[in-house]
Design an enzyme around this catalytic site. Sequence first.
Site, mmCIF file in Angstrom:
data_model
loop_
_atom_site.group_PDB
_atom_site.id
_atom_site.type_symbol
_atom_site.label_atom_id
_atom_site.label_comp_id
_atom_site.label_asym_id
_atom_site.label_seq_id
_atom_site.Cartn_x
_atom_site.Cartn_y
_atom_site.Cartn_z
ATOM 1 C CB VAL A 123 0.195 -0.191 -3.020
ATOM 2 C CG1 VAL A 123 1.633 -0.483 -3.472
ATOM 3 C CG2 VAL A 123 -0.381 -1.417 -2.320
ATOM 4 C CB CYS A 124 -0.409 4.668 -5.249
ATOM 5 S SG CYS A 124 -0.908 3.502 -6.531
ATOM 6 C CB THR A 125 -0.511 6.375 -0.146
ATOM 7 O OG1 THR A 125 -1.745 6.758 -0.775
ATOM 8 C CG2 THR A 125 -0.193 7.363 0.961
#
EC number: 1.11.1.26
Length: 212
Positions: free
Chosen positions: A44-46
């Site tokens: 998700v952070c990517t």
Amino acid sequence: MSLRIGDTAPDFEIDTTQGPIRFHDWAGGAWVFFFSHPADFTPVCTTEMGRTAQLAPEFEKRNVKPLGLSTDSVEEHRAWISDVEATQHTTLKFPIVADKDKAVAAFYGMIHPGEDDTAAVRSVFLIDPAMKIRLTMAYPMTIGRNFSEILRAIDALQLTDRMTVACPADWQPGDRVIIRNSLSDEKAKEQFPQGFETLRPYLRLTDIGSGA
């Protein structure tokens, strides 16, 4: 420490992917989109880092500088940026804070023990050029941020700073706005010569187009 809307954003000195910064000096009179993510090399952070990079022109035209943060090291951040750029088809140009000792995350209330004891949740701070906190949001680790809402909120904040108006529910740029109750009808007629609709004495709507 619980930071609230209207508080001065705490200053700090720290290392980032673009070298050491002192936060207030780095902001340099711009708005800041300061946001945390739980960990590098996570899915998700990517996507969030990639989306922030893709929206660079939108942030720039609003005079907003993005600043990311996680509790990973500069070396980890730099290695991860290559993955972000490759998978999200973009170039990441904004700095990412390396908050290894979690001092900034703790100061800004980015670590929520009920979610995780050590990793930052997906916090958002919109900070104005006077370094006042104007909006806060927090998303859980499993849900990526809504960047359309972040841009909408920036647009609304900047508009209501320029004009004596407020933005109604679900407002989008170009929609009608509410004339604030602090403005008398006489003053409203001067400031809004295009006219306004009075639905109730406390609810006056006017059309300002895309925003003056």
